[in-house]
Write an enzyme that holds these catalytic residues in place. Sequence first.
Site, mmCIF file in Angstrom:
data_model
loop_
_atom_site.group_PDB
_atom_site.id
_atom_site.type_symbol
_atom_site.label_atom_id
_atom_site.label_comp_id
_atom_site.label_asym_id
_atom_site.label_seq_id
_atom_site.Cartn_x
_atom_site.Cartn_y
_atom_site.Cartn_z
ATOM 1 N N GLY A 40 -4.329 -4.517 -4.340
ATOM 2 C CA GLY A 40 -5.370 -3.615 -4.812
ATOM 3 C C GLY A 40 -4.833 -2.220 -5.060
ATOM 4 C CG HIS A 41 -2.626 -0.807 -7.824
ATOM 5 N ND1 HIS A 41 -1.778 -0.865 -6.769
ATOM 6 C CD2 HIS A 41 -2.011 -1.436 -8.856
ATOM 7 C CE1 HIS A 41 -0.695 -1.521 -7.142
ATOM 8 N NE2 HIS A 41 -0.819 -1.883 -8.396
ATOM 9 C CE LYS A 97 2.985 -2.327 -4.705
ATOM 10 N NZ LYS A 97 2.883 -2.198 -3.254
ATOM 11 C CD GLN A 147 0.634 -8.819 -2.319
ATOM 12 O OE1 GLN A 147 1.391 -9.464 -3.036
ATOM 13 N NE2 GLN A 147 -0.622 -8.652 -2.632
ATOM 14 C CG ASP A 168 -1.734 -1.231 1.374
ATOM 15 O OD1 ASP A 168 -2.246 -1.694 0.351
ATOM 16 O OD2 ASP A 168 -1.814 -1.757 2.495
#
Length: 416
Positions: free
Chosen positions: A40-41, A16, A220, A13
């Site tokens: 998740g982005h 990125k 990650q 988190d």
Amino acid sequence: MKADLIVGIQWGDEGKGKIVDRLAKEYDMVCRSQGGHNAGHTIWVDGVKFALHLIPSGVLNPKAINVVGNGVVLSPESIIKEMTQFEGLEGRLFISDKAHLNLKYHSLIDQAREKLKGDKAIGTTGKGIGPAYSDKINRVGMRVGELLDPVKLCASIMEYFAQNREIFDVLAIETPNAAELLVELEGYKEKLAPFITDTTQMVWRALDSENKRVLLEGAQGTMLDIDHGTYPYVTSSSTVSAGACTGLGINPKDIGKVTGIVKAYCTRVGNGPFPSEDLGEDGARLGKQGHEFGTTTGRARRCGWFDAIATKYASRLNGCDELALMKLDVLDGFAEVKVCVAYELDGKEIDYLPSNLEDVKPIYKSFPGWTNSVGARSLEELPQAARDYIKTIEEITKTKVGIISTSPEREDTIIL
Ligand code: IMP
């Protein structure tokens, strides 16, 4: 050509998504090499929100090819849902036939095992990542290429269910019957078959003969790496830069520039050691100002100060050429800003990361706070205290800061 790599070097988190989105314009191919839909982005483009979990961020650049490599554990259900956000993916998205399938029973096993662990739970995302990787290493996993023959795959999975019946019963997990499973697998084949291929050959061609610019997108973060993170409170893949090699079938010499992504403070979701965590008002304020809630699970992230010792370790592990320092603006308005510059272990000051982080205490250097870094687009626009803060980070981590992000907007970025 060599492939450039971006890697999270904290607990995930790090932001990125913004960097890959920005960089994707410059690359012809963007590849994911590990992890699954635990990642998740959220990316905003022209006011439209896109949630990415498995599809590489290059999908937002219409000219980029996106590769999901063999090192990923793929949930067909999750990627099919994600794909509905985009049109015209054929010819732009390719999934390795050697990637392992992460099916519904993996999530159920993950969730049931976490429950059994009680206060020793890892705090996983519950998405089946650990069980899918365990099956791969146990040599009982199913691969994406097998989706192309649903009848045969269905028989293999039913056999797996039979062999593991007692485990499913102990965990109180119901497994589908053959007819239900076949319908599910045929549905996956229908949607995914056009995207399944030998991606190793594709990436080699891109690098060796087509002179394509390739970006490797890590998921990650380093401190969650299965070997080098805070085991057992880690994810189940190799999140470090070396993981990109095994997860895509490239060799170390194929990797060019490595950019380590860090937030200007630290967060972690799930359980496990976090030396610079702030359980007081400052931590709560970081969470609020930084909107620190998980993209995948919605969980509130634990927050704390920048850990320069963990970053030095992560930079060396990944071979970072530079750091991208994200969310600097979130530090605006604090009376004092701190950086963890050493640890105390058994009464002694140390400047390295020991194998067990449980017992270390942070030693901080303080900086006077600042108020107006938000939206800065050049170093000169940053307050002096913020510049001093960045210089300290560079000195301790022995890595230069090449990119600074000062708001979620694409353009609010300082490139040094
Ligand atoms: P798993 O990857 O779901 O098995 O979860 C293992 C640990 O990694 C837990 O602490 C999760 O919260 C953490 N984790 C997994 N994926 C991410 C991510 O994308 N960002 C941050 N933490 C993650």
